[in-house]
Design an enzyme around this catalytic site. Structure first.
Site, PDB file in Angstrom:
ATOM      1  N   GLU A  36       0.801  -1.156  -0.051  1.00  0.00           N
ATOM      2  CA  GLU A  36       0.086   0.061  -0.003  1.00  0.00           C
ATOM      3  C   GLU A  36       0.902   1.252   0.060  1.00  0.00           C
ATOM      4  OE1 GLU A  36      -2.956   0.221  -0.473  1.00  0.00           O
ATOM      5  OE2 GLU A  36      -4.051  -1.683   0.390  1.00  0.00           O
TER       6      GLU A  36
ATOM      7  N   GLU B 220       6.535 -21.754   8.349  1.00  0.00           N
ATOM      8  CA  GLU B 220       6.784 -20.888   9.317  1.00  0.00           C
ATOM      9  C   GLU B 220       7.919 -21.684  10.441  1.00  0.00           C
ATOM     10  OE1 GLU B 220       4.079 -21.496  13.069  1.00  0.00           O
ATOM     11  OE2 GLU B 220       3.078 -20.725  11.508  1.00  0.00           O
TER      12      GLU B 220
END
Length: 311
Positions: free
Chosen positions: A95, A126
């Protein structure tokens, strides 16, 4: 087998101690409630998140100042995380270019499992403690950069490994966790531990933990960009007009901040190659595009300073 069983027992003990994994006796009847009551209860839980974030204001401010200082030296902000936490970082990074006119390399989001993991779960990604370090090597991390590790549990191996590597390089390290005394907090220079407590659905850290993470990263980039002069009077002045809506917003921004007509604002934007900041400076001072560009450079991109210098 005994070693495997021991590892599983140890992991269960660790999870049992995490607030984000806890169950609440208040929510044992969720499946029996009407929809309106479910909405009320979930909203009540969500309202606790901003208060928990506010308790970490000092740490957030320290992180913003550190990130801003490194941006000014040409450094970058790199988010690392897995699952929801990784996606929060990737979203915030993506963004920044349209909002603040930044180069895509200035704020980067790295997620365990790579691009595929943005939309789909990548099994065991992970748990790879070396993967983040390898990704940071590939983007040539330096001491001028900031690495922000995001993990609800505060113990994700991918994030721990990445922060350890970043600290070894000399980069500023920041941890965002949803549990106190977190492992990533102990590794990082700045620990932002927003204790959000048990989730509405036990262990579903995309909920309150994810909301807290989003609120914190919003502040890290938004406030550092304000300090870099990416806004003026609380308005985005470095946005990129990549679509019709943003082009209209650019014209509106110029008219609001200068009092110019729509036609004059559009003409100034055309002369400024679409730069809202440059158009505002030209209209506010009557300076040429060339002189305005130089004034902005001299003012380190801060419009208020540039206007004062040309007035």
């Amino acid at each position: 087998m005994p070693n495997e069983e021991n590892r599983l027992t140890d992991l269960l003990d660790v999870l049992a101690a995490l607030g984000t994994e806890a169950s609440s006796t208040e929510r044992g009847d969720l499946d029996l409630l009407g929809t309106a009551e479910l909405v009320t209860r979930m909203n009540a839980e969500d309202r606790r998140v901003p208060e928990a974030v506010a308790e970490r204001s000092a740490e957030i401010a320290a992180a913003v100042d550190g990130i801003t200082a490194r941006f000014r030296r040409g450094g970058r902000l790199i988010y690392i995380g897995a699952g929801t936490a990784g996606r929060v970082g990737v979203l915030d990074a993506s963004e920044c270019p349209p909002t603040f006119g930044t180069d895509p390399s200035m704020v980067v989001g790295l997620i365990a499992g790579g691009e595929t993991a943005i939309r789909s779960a990548v099994e065991n990604a992970e748990d790879d403690g070396d993967a983040a370090a390898q990704s940071l090597r590939e983007i040539e991390l330096t001491a001028h950069d900031t690495v922000v590790g995001i993990s609800a549990s505060g113990r994700t191996p991918y994030v721990v490994g990445g922060l350890e590597f970043a600290r070894g390089v000399g980069a500023l390290t920041v941890a965002i966790a949803s549990n106190a005394a977190s492992e990533i907090g102990a590794v990082a220079d700045i620990a932002i531990e927003v204790v959000t407590g048990p989730e509405f659905i036990s262990g579903s850290t995309r909920l309150k933990s994810g909301t807290a993470q989003k609120l914190v990263v919003n502040m890290l980039t938004t406030l550092s960009m304000i300090k870099l002069g990416k806004t003026h009077h609380g308005v985005m002045v470095d946005l990129l007009a990549t679509n019709e809506k943003l082009h209209a917003r650019s014209i509106r921004t110029v008219t609001e901040l200068t009092g110019a007509t729509v036609d004059d604002a559009a003409a100034a934007l055309a002369s400024a190659d679409g730069s809202v900041k440059l158009a505002i400076l030209m209209l506010s001072t009557g300076a040429s595009a060339e002189r305005s560009v130089q004034a902005l450079q001299d003012a380190d991109g801060i419009l208020r300073v540039a206007i004062a210098g040309l007035s």
